[in-house]
Design a protein around this motif. Structure first.
Motif, PDB file in Angstrom:
ATOM      1  N   ASP A 156      -4.369  -2.313  16.249  1.00 41.90           N
ATOM      2  CA  ASP A 156      -3.191  -2.201  17.483  1.00 41.90           C
ATOM      3  C   ASP A 156      -3.840  -2.089  18.610  1.00 41.90           C
ATOM      4  O   ASP A 156      -4.720  -1.084  18.912  1.00 41.90           O
ATOM      5  N   VAL A 200       7.471   4.616   8.084  1.00 43.79           N
ATOM      6  CA  VAL A 200       6.071   4.040   8.405  1.00 43.79           C
ATOM      7  C   VAL A 200       6.523   2.114   8.466  1.00 43.79           C
ATOM      8  O   VAL A 200       7.785   1.865   7.753  1.00 43.79           O
ATOM      9  N   GLY A 201       5.585   1.478   9.084  1.00 48.31           N
ATOM     10  CA  GLY A 201       5.039   0.213   8.591  1.00 48.31           C
ATOM     11  C   GLY A 201       5.766  -0.718  10.288  1.00 48.31           C
ATOM     12  O   GLY A 201       4.832  -1.542  10.342  1.00 48.31           O
ATOM     13  N   GLU A 202       5.859   0.019  10.848  1.00 49.80           N
ATOM     14  CA  GLU A 202       6.939  -0.590  12.527  1.00 49.80           C
ATOM     15  C   GLU A 202       6.728   0.854  13.363  1.00 49.80           C
ATOM     16  O   GLU A 202       7.105   2.049  13.084  1.00 49.80           O
ATOM     17  N   PRO A 203       5.983   0.610  14.462  1.00 47.91           N
ATOM     18  CA  PRO A 203       7.375   1.601  15.592  1.00 47.91           C
ATOM     19  C   PRO A 203       8.857   1.730  15.002  1.00 47.91           C
ATOM     20  O   PRO A 203       8.764   0.689  15.358  1.00 47.91           O
ATOM     21  N   TRP A 246       1.689   6.671  10.831  1.00 48.53           N
ATOM     22  CA  TRP A 246       0.560   5.621  10.629  1.00 48.53           C
ATOM     23  C   TRP A 246      -0.490   5.290  10.462  1.00 48.53           C
ATOM     24  O   TRP A 246      -0.941   6.095   9.922  1.00 48.53           O
ATOM     25  N   TRP A 247      -0.387   4.093   9.331  1.00 48.38           N
ATOM     26  CA  TRP A 247      -1.757   4.609   8.808  1.00 48.38           C
ATOM     27  C   TRP A 247      -1.467   2.720   8.028  1.00 48.38           C
ATOM     28  O   TRP A 247      -0.958   1.831   9.249  1.00 48.38           O
ATOM     29  N   GLN A 248      -2.231   2.363   7.658  1.00 51.42           N
ATOM     30  CA  GLN A 248      -2.706   0.884   7.334  1.00 51.42           C
ATOM     31  C   GLN A 248      -2.599   0.733   6.178  1.00 51.42           C
ATOM     32  O   GLN A 248      -3.471   1.443   5.079  1.00 51.42           O
ATOM     33  N   THR A 249      -3.006  -1.003   5.437  1.00 57.28           N
ATOM     34  CA  THR A 249      -3.676  -0.869   4.061  1.00 57.28           C
ATOM     35  C   THR A 249      -5.278  -0.686   3.851  1.00 57.28           C
ATOM     36  O   THR A 249      -5.865  -0.022   3.053  1.00 57.28           O
ATOM     37  N   ILE A 308       1.566   4.343  19.145  1.00 52.74           N
ATOM     38  CA  ILE A 308       1.248   2.172  18.563  1.00 52.74           C
ATOM     39  C   ILE A 308       2.146   1.642  20.222  1.00 52.74           C
ATOM     40  O   ILE A 308       3.761   1.400  19.919  1.00 52.74           O
ATOM     41  N   THR A 335      -8.474  -0.591  14.231  1.00 54.56           N
ATOM     42  CA  THR A 335      -7.206  -0.236  13.787  1.00 54.56           C
ATOM     43  C   THR A 335      -6.619  -2.326  14.127  1.00 54.56           C
ATOM     44  O   THR A 335      -5.419  -2.715  13.471  1.00 54.56           O
ATOM     45  N   ARG A 362       0.637  -4.932  18.224  1.00 54.04           N
ATOM     46  CA  ARG A 362      -1.071  -5.018  17.103  1.00 54.04           C
ATOM     47  C   ARG A 362      -1.415  -5.715  18.589  1.00 54.04           C
ATOM     48  O   ARG A 362      -1.158  -6.466  19.736  1.00 54.04           O
ATOM     49  N   ILE A 405       0.867  -1.037   0.135  1.00 51.62           N
ATOM     50  CA  ILE A 405       0.120  -0.099   0.340  1.00 51.62           C
ATOM     51  C   ILE A 405       1.208   1.667   0.164  1.00 51.62           C
ATOM     52  O   ILE A 405       0.643   2.603  -0.626  1.00 51.62           O
ATOM     53  N   THR A 406       2.360   0.756   0.432  1.00 49.81           N
ATOM     54  CA  THR A 406       2.888   2.364   0.998  1.00 49.81           C
ATOM     55  C   THR A 406       3.476   3.149  -0.797  1.00 49.81           C
ATOM     56  O   THR A 406       3.447   3.801  -1.074  1.00 49.81           O
ATOM     57  N   ASP A 437       6.755  10.076  11.261  1.00 49.22           N
ATOM     58  CA  ASP A 437       6.477   8.958  11.565  1.00 49.22           C
ATOM     59  C   ASP A 437       5.146   8.619  10.959  1.00 49.22           C
ATOM     60  O   ASP A 437       4.143   9.322  12.123  1.00 49.22           O
TER      61      ASP A 437
HETATM   62  C1  7RM Z   1       1.340   1.397   5.766  1.00 51.57           C
HETATM   63  C2  7RM Z   1       1.580   0.198   6.749  1.00 51.57           C
HETATM   64  C3  7RM Z   1      -0.603  -2.078   9.088  1.00 51.57           C
HETATM   65  C4  7RM Z   1       0.235  -1.715  10.917  1.00 51.57           C
HETATM   66  C5  7RM Z   1      -0.148  -0.627  11.016  1.00 51.57           C
HETATM   67  C6  7RM Z   1       0.826  -0.827  12.530  1.00 51.57           C
HETATM   68  C7  7RM Z   1       1.836  -1.118  12.296  1.00 51.57           C
HETATM   69  C8  7RM Z   1       2.398   1.364  10.229  1.00 51.57           C
HETATM   70  C9  7RM Z   1       3.206   2.499  12.151  1.00 51.57           C
HETATM   71  C10 7RM Z   1       2.893   1.196  12.463  1.00 51.57           C
HETATM   72  C11 7RM Z   1       3.733   2.192  14.533  1.00 51.57           C
HETATM   73  C12 7RM Z   1       3.339   3.667  12.447  1.00 51.57           C
HETATM   74  N1  7RM Z   1       0.372  -1.359   6.359  1.00 51.57           N
HETATM   75  N2  7RM Z   1       2.391   0.587  11.803  1.00 51.57           N
HETATM   76  N3  7RM Z   1       3.110   2.262  10.616  1.00 51.57           N
HETATM   77  N4  7RM Z   1       2.513   1.019  13.759  1.00 51.57           N
HETATM   78  N5  7RM Z   1       4.013   3.650  13.655  1.00 51.57           N
HETATM   79  N6  7RM Z   1       4.245   5.062  12.127  1.00 51.57           N
HETATM   80  O1  7RM Z   1       2.334  -0.391   6.980  1.00 51.57           O
HETATM   81  O2  7RM Z   1      -0.836  -2.215   6.236  1.00 51.57           O
HETATM   82  O3  7RM Z   1       0.957  -3.452   5.941  1.00 51.57           O
HETATM   83  O4  7RM Z   1       0.680  -2.037   8.185  1.00 51.57           O
HETATM   84  O5  7RM Z   1       2.038  -1.642  10.660  1.00 51.57           O
HETATM   85  O6  7RM Z   1       0.531  -2.049  13.463  1.00 51.57           O
HETATM   86  O7  7RM Z   1      -1.806  -1.047  12.075  1.00 51.57           O
HETATM   87  S1  7RM Z   1       0.450  -2.171   6.497  1.00 51.57           S
END
Ligand code: 7RM
Length: 648
Positions: A503, A389-392, A416-419, A515, A501, A518, A313-314, A414
């Protein structure tokens, strides 16, 4: 027992936007952000209607939002085309001959496509799609290397109203087949092969295997990337370059309803089959465009590089739709960050004068592990903004990125978002919101994020709970393709009236969102609920630790015991003494309850192909269970085999 998640360590460092940066930003102060955000929540329809003026409409919409929870329709009655928004609208002015895509292949080839050239290529391919039977609404699988043709194929689908579903080039034939069958695709776009770490990845061969027994797919269009000798099935497979000889470069974009499906992107559920996340045209595009504008603070002469693959998605939102609709110059690199050497990224930044770099914490930790000398070899002074992006991101990695890449000059966003959310949801605005290492800070305009307990009540400062979004937003997923019931169940049933979410998070006294991991991964030690992010951050804070993942293992006394999987920095031997030191370190940083009961050293952690740690697998390994469930998203199967061996 409270189900809230506890926090034991509070990060206190604050990095304010510099005056120079704020001066030229769209939003230049925290007060202004707060005012705009409050107004956007008070009158969301008015806010989004105003933003929608950033898109190019064929027909103006009548109703901003039609909300029959949990089903939303945005900009009802409007018509537009995403491909036209990304291309045609730039052709009448000075952007016509501006670089849209600057691409570098792993072996070193270079290509530049101006907006005019990209438009032409997209029109040609849209005609190829039509010639091969693709119609509005048909699902088209795109399984390509990380080359401009991936973006071209996506935009060509959008141009004729076909729905693309991109599958990352690292996926196997079984994954491809599952996805084709789930969405009933009629066409596949692939290449003979791609390159990764000097090896060819035989994409077409994977497609051939995937298609055995599949009846819906009528055509496979093959791009020649590597010049390999491949099997061509007569009547089904055609070459991209041969087809191009038969079509014109004239292909007007069709006007599509705002809610016309733009794409399906599969995301692995923690169990069961992957979910086909469905995004539609206007709302998705708006989310991608306005976050690109405000969060990346995009300027006309930026060279913008998002290192994600287009198959995530990114890549969809921040390589293709957001930046191209904004007329940006987008850099794309095909290969691995450490090929041929660990300084490939920094070489690229210096050579092309990259100004904005958007990457993932897992990559940053890898750079830390490879050593500071690699970025030091190159002139990174063109950079002005960094993103993750992607994780904490653990504060250690944030500081490293800030110092070694950003020279303490570049703000870090930094995000935070999701697919499922389609676009950034919680993120700093670089000229307005002071950053703190480890937090995505505050919600974007129009986003009503909150943290609630099991009863759905908002919790107080620094109390951990479930992260939810309380109002619909334009770029939200519309459904899981073909499975409304699962859509309702997965996202709208956990907390009444809210999007859940998955999270866990807490807000600090300034309202910043942290965050903690999960919700399914939260540890429960002697009645204390701990997020994984905090313990892992403490672990990687130890000088010898490169990466870590913690999981709970059932324990008669404590409910759960904490098991930490740890990879060490290059050259550090794994000894019992070191394990003991690391345990003590966590105990000192967080407190005795978080002290891992067991440290397991490993060469690598099991990760998804986009770099997220698969704690579900580690949990099974830690408790001595057989590894079950979906492992198709695992990047490197041998990691799993090694972890299991270590178990015996
Ligand atoms: C864009 C993407 C989503 C999950 C989301 C979180 C984790 C993504 C951050 C984050 C902490 C962030 N889409 N996540 N970004 N946690 N800080 N900036 O990664 O659908 O593949 O994942 O990723 O758990 O729910 S994704």
């Amino acid at each position: 027992m409270s189900s809230n998640i506890e926090t034991h360590q509070i990060e206190t460092r604050v990095f304010k936007p510099s005056k120079d940066f704020s001066k030229t930003s769209l939003v230049g102060s925290l007060a202004e952000y707060k005012k705009l955000h409050a107004a956007s929540l008070k009158a969301p329809a008015k806010f989004w209607a105003g933003q929608a003026a950033d898109l190019f409409w064929r027909k103006k919409w009548k109703t901003v939002l039609d909300w029959k929870p949990p089903f939303a329709k945005w900009f009802v009655g409007g018509q537009l085309n995403a491909s036209e928004n990304c291309l045609d609208r730039h052709l009448d002015g000075p952007r016509r001959n501006k670089a849209a895509i600057i691409w570098e292949g792993e072996p070193g080839e270079k290509r530049v496509l101006t907006y005019q050239q990209l438009h032409r290529e997209v029109c040609v391919f849209a005609n190829i799609l039509k010639r091969n039977g693709a119609k509005k609404g048909d699902r088209v699988i795109i399984y390509l290397p990380h080359i401009p043709e991936a973006a071209i194929a996506m935009l060509a689908c959008a141009r004729i109203g076909a729905v693309h579903s991109v599958i990352f080039g690292g996926f196997s034939s079984t994954s491809i087949r599952d996805r084709i069958e789930d969405c009933g695709a009629t066409l596949v776009v692939t290449a003979d092969a791609g390159y990764r770490r000097g090896q060819t990845v035989t994409l077409k061969q994977n497609v051939d295997q995937a298609l055995e027994g599949v009846t819906t797919v009528k055509r496979v269009i093959v791009f020649r990337r590597a010049g390999l000798d491949i099997h061509i099935q007569e009547g089904r497979d055609v070459w991209w370059h041969r087809e191009a000889e038969y079509v014109s470069a004239d292909c007007p974009a069709v006007a599509l309803d705002s809610e016309h499906p733009l794409f399906i992107l599969y995301t692995s559920g923690s169990t069961g089959k992957p979910k086909g996340i469905l995004h539609t045209t206007a709302g998705y595009l708006l989310g991608a465009v306005i976050t690109t504008k405000y969060v990346f603070d995009l300027k006309e002469n930026d060279t913008y590089w998002c290192t994600a693959d287009i198959g995530w998605i990114t890549g969809h939102s921040y390589i293709v739709y957001g930046p191209l609709a904004s007329g940006a110059t987008v850099l794309m690199y095909e290969g691995a960050p450490n090929w041929p050497q660990p300084d490939r990224f920094w070489k690229i930044v210096a050579e092309y004068g990259v100004t904005i770099l958007y990457t993932a914490p897992t990559a940053i930790r890898a750079f830390m592990k490879w050593g500071d000398e690699w970025p030091k070899k190159h002139d990174l002074s063109s950079l002005r903004l960094l993103g993750t992006v992607g994780e904490p991101i653990n504060p250690e990695a944030w500081i490293w990125y800030h110092k070694n890449i950003g020279a303490e000059r570049c703000p870090i966003v930094d995000t935070w978002w999701q697919t499922e959310t389609g676009a950034m949801m919680i993120t700093p605005l670089p000229g307005a919101i002071p950053a703190k290492p480890g937090t995505a800070t505050l919600p974007f305009f129009g986003i009503d994020a909150a943290i609630v307990d099991d009863k759905g009540q908002e919790v107080g400062p620094n109390e951990g709970g479930k992260l939810v979004i309380r109002k619909p937003w334009p770029s939200m997923l519309r459904t899981i393709y073909g499975d409304k019931a699962r859509y309702k169940q997965a996202y709208w049933s956990e907390v009444k009236g809210c999007y859940f979410t998955g999270d866990g998070a807490r807000r600090d006294k300034d309202g910043y969102f942290w965050i903690v991991g999960r919700i399914d991964d939260v540890l429960n030690v002697a009645g204390h609920r701990l997020g994984t992010a905090e313990v892992e951050s403490a672990l990687v804070g130890h000088d010898d630790v490169a990466e870590a993942a913690v999981v709970g293992r059932p324990d008669e006394m404590k409910g759960q015991a904490v098991v930490a999987f740890v990879t060490l920095r290059n050259g550090i031997p794994a000894t019992k003494e070191l394990a003991e030191k690391i345990r003590k370190h966590v105990g000192n940083v967080i407190g005795p309850i978080a002290k891992p009961d067991e440290i397991r050293f490993t060469e690598a952690l099991p990760k998804t192909r986009s770099g997220k740690i698969m704690r579900r697998l580690l949990k099974q390994i830690a408790s001595g269970q057989a590894v079950t469930g979906d492992t198709t998203t695992l990047e490197d199967l041998s990691v799993l085999a090694k972890l299991k061996q270590g178990d015996e």
